[in-house]
Motif scaffolding. Sequence first.
Motif, short mmCIF file in Angstrom:
data_model
loop_
_atom_site.label_atom_id
_atom_site.label_comp_id
_atom_site.label_asym_id
_atom_site.label_seq_id
_atom_site.Cartn_x
_atom_site.Cartn_y
_atom_site.Cartn_z
N GLU A 318 0.82 -1.14 -0.05
CA GLU A 318 -0.07 -0.06 0.18
C GLU A 318 0.96 1.33 0.00
O GLU A 318 0.57 2.30 -0.78
N TYR A 341 -3.29 2.06 -10.13
CA TYR A 341 -4.60 1.67 -9.57
C TYR A 341 -5.05 0.12 -9.58
O TYR A 341 -5.43 -0.75 -9.01
N TYR A 344 -3.01 -1.74 -7.23
CA TYR A 344 -3.68 -1.99 -5.93
C TYR A 344 -4.88 -3.07 -5.98
O TYR A 344 -5.17 -3.49 -5.17
N ILE A 345 -5.81 -2.82 -7.06
CA ILE A 345 -6.78 -3.82 -7.03
C ILE A 345 -6.24 -5.13 -7.12
O ILE A 345 -6.88 -6.12 -6.53
N VAL A 348 -4.99 -6.29 -3.66
CA VAL A 348 -6.18 -6.69 -2.91
C VAL A 348 -6.84 -7.72 -3.03
O VAL A 348 -7.15 -8.74 -2.23
N LEU A 363 -14.09 -1.31 -4.20
CA LEU A 363 -12.95 -0.56 -4.50
C LEU A 363 -13.05 -0.16 -5.94
O LEU A 363 -12.51 0.91 -6.52
N GLU A 364 -13.25 -1.12 -6.87
CA GLU A 364 -13.29 -0.86 -8.37
C GLU A 364 -14.27 0.19 -8.69
O GLU A 364 -13.86 1.18 -9.44
N ILE A 380 -16.41 -0.68 2.52
CA ILE A 380 -15.14 -0.03 2.34
C ILE A 380 -14.66 0.21 3.68
O ILE A 380 -13.37 0.21 4.39
N TYR A 383 -13.12 -2.60 5.69
CA TYR A 383 -11.87 -3.02 5.22
C TYR A 383 -10.76 -2.07 5.73
O TYR A 383 -9.65 -2.46 5.74
N LEU A 392 -6.57 4.72 1.20
CA LEU A 392 -7.85 4.65 1.08
C LEU A 392 -8.37 6.20 1.07
O LEU A 392 -9.22 6.77 0.16
N LEU A 395 -7.63 7.48 -2.28
CA LEU A 395 -8.74 7.16 -3.44
C LEU A 395 -10.13 8.09 -3.14
O LEU A 395 -10.75 8.35 -4.17
#
Length: 507
Positions: A318, A341, A344-345, A348, A363-364, A380, A383, A392, A395
């Motif tokens: 992260e 991005y 990160y996805i 996760v 998250l997407e 979220i 999480y 976070l 984002l």
Amino acid sequence: MARLTLSMIVKNEEKHLAGCLSSVKDVVDEIVIVDTGSMDKTIEIAKEYGARIFHFDWINNFSAARNFALSKSTGDWILYLDADERLSNSSIEELRKIVSVVEKSGYYCTVKSYDSEYGRDNQMSYVRLFSNSSDISFQGKVHEQILPSLIENNYKISSSNIVIEHIGYNIDNDQKKEKAKRNLELLLNEYNVSKNPYNDFQLALTYQVLENYSEARKFFLLAAENKSFDNIYRAHSYTSLALIYSKEHKIKEAEKFLTKSLSLRNNDPFTHLLASKIFLRKNDLKKAIDHCNKADRFNNDLQNGKCKNEYSVFLSNEEIILTGLTIAKQLKDDVLLNNYYRKYIDYVYRSMSLNQEQIIIALEKLVQGNLLNEKEISCICNYASRQNLKLLIFLIKEYSETTLKGILLKELQKLFPENIELTKSLAEYYVSINDQKRAAEIYQELADKKDDDPAVYFYLLSFYLGDGNYQAILSTINKIETEFNHIPEVIARINLIKQKLSGILVA
């Protein structure tokens, strides 16, 4: 057949001891435990594992206790552990193979320490396994070492893939400071007897934990500049100096020590990430992204076992991704932004269990700027953790749905009310929706707590200028000059503001 002894010293270790002994019970032939004054159930637990137990009066000397334990150990080989350490399951077969033959040898093992407080685990290599002999002994009152004695006695020193997992520093910052305070007096006593770069290094690390940065600087510099010291530890010392100077906003000095560190070791992810953040502050975005990419690559090599150093810091994915996203945003590079991005996805996705695909969907949507429903907002928030909160927040700040952005920030602040970054982000949100009064209230609360971010005070200054509150303007200018007089850029900016206001304000 060769026999293996687990040799330990303990005190009040009922919390950790069983886990340690369980990890080795099927591979060691003898467990020797020297107790230095336990008042809990440590002895009872040791007995359950068939340990030979001895008592030793504590004399503020770890080596003395270790050597007493050695004197009671009858195995051909010695493995020494602390109670908050565990032998990894993957290491058992290699350990058995090594000790099947008696030879005059010592073996480096990788000690991996976990740190969930900052998401930065680290690993160091120590000789923890060696053949037994009455001629060898530990040295050093604290941070004791067996290696000098092994070398003196002509032992062959080899590497191994044995991993020891250390959980004792997976504690909060206050507990780390307590441990550091406990060790400091012993280290200083040892240093008065033996001034050497290893003791310089250990003192520097201790002062760093205690946030005594002037002393940490002094001892890191002594360790770093000593060319007889191992380059790995010299490089880490230079990096630590760069980190301290960076925190003090002395970027020129920080960059100088980073250059020295990278000249000694160019594959350390922590050093490259620090370099990335420093170049980002200098607005040298090309160098910033280059170092960020290197941090990512070398961190992956560490995590996958492709790179082994005697001293390495593991970074959280992260933290690297957040740095990459921040640079990509400043570069206005949509391709790079989307790449991070996606990183990160993907990260996760790899980290989640099979039943947690809802967080991926949420998250997407957040990343793509799509509408979130109530369940997804809750997902979220559930999480969120101390480790991923900064990412976070980034984002959410980039999220295009203004109303939902506010809801997310407010919900997260309920969960993390002491998080300064989150509080600032909420203030920025109020500014974006033109609720200047609420934003100013939050910034004033931060200023009253002596927040170390000049941006807080400059926002207040702009708010009071717009409001015509000249008394508050003078007070804020005074605070900026007092709190940030060590940052040339801030003082230059405040002097410019004072010049523009010279005809309005009367001190």
